[in-house]
Design a protein around this motif. Structure first.
Motif, PDB file in Angstrom:
ATOM      1  N   LYS A   1      -7.514   2.634   1.468  1.00 29.71           N
ATOM      2  CA  LYS A   1      -6.640   2.978   0.443  1.00 29.71           C
ATOM      3  C   LYS A   1      -6.366   1.652  -0.495  1.00 29.71           C
ATOM      4  O   LYS A   1      -6.610   0.697   0.085  1.00 29.71           O
ATOM      5  CB  LYS A   1      -5.230   3.251   1.232  1.00 29.71           C
ATOM      6  CG  LYS A   1      -5.071   4.596   2.046  1.00 29.71           C
ATOM      7  CD  LYS A   1      -3.861   4.828   2.777  1.00 29.71           C
ATOM      8  CE  LYS A   1      -4.101   6.049   3.643  1.00 29.71           C
ATOM      9  NZ  LYS A   1      -2.663   6.360   4.284  1.00 29.71           N
TER      10      LYS A   1
ATOM     11  N   SER B   1       0.856  -1.192  -0.173  1.00 29.91           N
ATOM     12  CA  SER B   1       0.000  -0.052   0.031  1.00 29.91           C
ATOM     13  C   SER B   1       0.964   1.418   0.026  1.00 29.91           C
ATOM     14  O   SER B   1       1.670   1.198   0.790  1.00 29.91           O
ATOM     15  CB  SER B   1      -0.784  -0.134   1.310  1.00 29.91           C
ATOM     16  OG  SER B   1      -1.911   1.211   1.253  1.00 29.91           O
ATOM     17  N   GLU B   2       0.534   2.250  -1.008  1.00 27.52           N
ATOM     18  CA  GLU B   2       1.350   3.270  -1.290  1.00 27.52           C
ATOM     19  C   GLU B   2       2.676   3.112  -1.223  1.00 27.52           C
ATOM     20  O   GLU B   2       3.605   3.505  -0.554  1.00 27.52           O
ATOM     21  CB  GLU B   2       0.948   4.268   0.089  1.00 27.52           C
ATOM     22  CG  GLU B   2      -0.400   4.764   0.138  1.00 27.52           C
ATOM     23  CD  GLU B   2      -0.609   5.701   1.390  1.00 27.52           C
ATOM     24  OE1 GLU B   2       0.199   5.720   2.323  1.00 27.52           O
ATOM     25  OE2 GLU B   2      -1.304   6.674   1.220  1.00 27.52           O
TER      26      GLU B   2
END
Length: 403
Positions: free
Chosen positions: A127, A38-39
Motif C-alpha cells: 500500500k 498509510s491509508e
C-alpha cells in the motif's frame, strides 16, 4: 565453494542487520518527530513524536486517529479535515509538501508544528505510504506573533511618545514662562516705583499749595505743571504695562522683523532695572536685513541671556558691569551676539548650560530652563543656531538666524 557462499551470505546478513540497526537508531533518536502514514493512519512513529504530543507510549499514540490530533478549524478558519485533504492532494501530485499546522496534544493544548510530507516509493503489492517529519515551532510562532503585534503597534507607540514629548515640552515652556513672569513682575514693580513716587509727591505738594496759597494767582499755573508731570508719569506706567502685555501675547504666525527692533524692545523692558544695578549696555547695530520670525520668542531669548548676565554680575559683585550687544548681516541671514564681562562659566560645565534643568545659579535662584528654552526657540522654531563660549573677560552668546 559452499563454505565461501555461506560465509558471503552471513556477511551480507550482518551488513543488512547493521544497516537496519543504524537506521533504526537514527529513526528513534532523531530530534524531530517522524511517522509513517498509510491509508490516512499513523502506522509507526519514533519516540520523539510520542513525547511531542505528551503521550505515555507509542501504542497509546498510534491508537489516536490523525484528525483527533487537530482542532476542528485552523487559524485561517478553514476546516482542518478539508485543509488536510488539500495538503495530501499536493503530495500525491508533487511527491512532497511542507506546511505549518496547529495540532492538539494529549491535554488538548494547541501546538504549532511544521510538517514535511514525503511520498514513499510504492513496492509491488504494498500500500502507498508517506513519511512525515514533525518539527515543533511553537516558540518560533510565538516570537513571530509578538513581532507582528509590535510592528503593527509601532506606529501607535511612536505617536504616543511624540505626544508625550510634546506635552513635556509644553510643561517646560510653561515652567520657563512662569519663572520669567516672576522676573518681569519684579521689573514692572521697579519701573513703576519712580513714577508712582513722583505722582504721590505731586499730589501732596498740590494739597499743601492749595491750603497755604488759596488766593495765589500763580497756583493755577503751578497746578497745571504738576498735572502735566503726573500725566506724563501715568503714560509711562501705561507704556510699561503695554510692553509687557504685548510680550506675553501669544503670536501663532511668523512676521517680518529685524534684529534692531527685537533688541530695542527687549532693552526697553529691562533698561531701568539694569541702570539701577549699574549695568551698562552697549548696542552695536550693523544689521539691516529683514528676517521672518516669532518676534516675542526672540525677545524672550534676549531677555533670558541678559537676565543671566545681570544675576551673574550681582553674585560675583562685578564692578563696571558691561554687556555688549552686536548685530551683523551674514551671507545667509543675520548674526546676534551678546557678550558680558562677568568672568565667564567654568570650563567643565559650559557645554551643559543648554541642558534642561541645568543651572549655575544654585537651587535657590535657577530653574535651569532659561537657556534650554533659548536653544529650543532658536534651533527648532527658527532653524538657527545658538552657541556660548568663554572670552577673556566673560561669556559670549552667538545666535545665527536665516533670513
Amino acid at each position: 565453494m559452499e563454505i565461501l557462499c555461506i560465509t558471503l551470505i552471513i556477511c551480507l546478513c550482518v551488513v543488512v542487520i547493521y544497516k537496519q540497526q543504524f537506521y533504526k537508531s537514527l529513526y528513534q533518536d532523531f530530534t524531530d518527530g517522524i511517522s509513517i502514514i498509510s491509508e490516512n493512519k499513523i502506522i509507526d512513529c519514533n519516540d520523539t513524536l510520542v513525547k511531542l504530543f505528551g503521550y505515555d507510549n507509542k501504542k497509546e499514540f498510534l491508537s489516536v486517529h490523525p484528525l483527533n490530533l487537530t482542532p476542528a478549524f485552523q487559524p485561517d478558519n478553514s476546516l482542518s479535515c478539508d485543509k488536510a485533504q488539500e495538503m495530501m492532494d499536493i503530495v500525491e501530485k508533487t511527491g512532497k509538501c511542507k506546511f505549518d499546522w496547529v495540532f492538539l496534544d494529549k491535554e488538548q493544548n494547541e501546538k504549532w508544528i511544521e510538517i514535511d510530507i514525503l511520498k514513499l516509493k510504492k513496492t509491488f503489492f504494498s500500500k502507498q505510504k508517506f513519511c512525515m517529519v514533525w518539527r515543533d515551532i511553537d516558540l518560533r510562532v510565538s516570537v513571530q506573533k509578538k513581532l507582528e503585534n509590535f510592528n503593527s503597534n509601532l506606529e501607535d507607540i511612536v505617536h504616543q511618545e511624540i505626544k508625550k514629548n510634546k506635552e513635556k515640552e509644553k510643561q517646560l515652556v510653561k515652567q520657563s514662562k512662569l519663572a520669567q513672569l516672576g522676573e518681569m513682575i519684579s521689573m514692572i514693580a521697579h519701573q513703576w516705583r519712580q513714577p508712582l513716587a513722583i505722582i504721590s509727591s505731586s499730589v501732596i505738594d498740590l494739597q499743601m499749595k492749595m491750603v497755604l496759597q488759596k488766593n495765589d494767582k500763580k497756583l493755577l499755573s503751578y497746578v497745571e505743571k504738576h498735572l502735566s508731570d503726573t500725566e506724563s508719569c501715568i503714560a509711562s506706567l501705561t507704556e510699561t504695562i503695554d510692553d509687557f502685555r504685548n510680550f506675553y501675547k501669544p503670536i501663532k504666525s511668523m512676521q517680518q522683523t529685524d534684529l534692531s527692533l527685537i533688541v530695542t524692545k527687549a532693552y526697553a523692558m529691562i533698561e531701568s532695572y539694569f541702570k539701577t544695578c549699574n549695568i551698562e549696555i552697549l548696542f552695536d547695530d550693523k544689521s539691516s536685513k529683514k528676517i521672518t520670525a516669532f518676534e516675542n520668542e526672540l525677545i524672550q531669548v534676549c531677555l533670558n541671556i541678559l537676565q543671566n548676565s545681570r544675576e551673574n554680575f550681582l553674585v560675583k559683585e562685578i564692578e563696571k558691569s558691561q554687556i555688549i550687544i552686536s548685530t551683523t548681516d551674514i551671507e545667509d541671514g543675520v548674526s546676534l551676539s551678546i557678550c558680558d564681562n562677568g568672568g565667564g562659566v567654568t570650563h567643565g560645565i559650559i557645554d551643559k548650560i543648554f541642558d534642561p534643568y541645568f543651572s549655575t545659579k544654585y537651587e535657590k535662584n535657577g530653574t535651569g530652563l532659561g537657556l534650554y528654552m533659548c536653544l529650543k526657540i532658536v534651533k527648532e522654531h527658527h532653524n538657527g543656531t545658538i552657541t556660548a563660549a568663554n572670552t577673556k573677560d566673560g561669556i559670549c552668546f552667538s545666535i545665527l538666524l536665516p533670513n
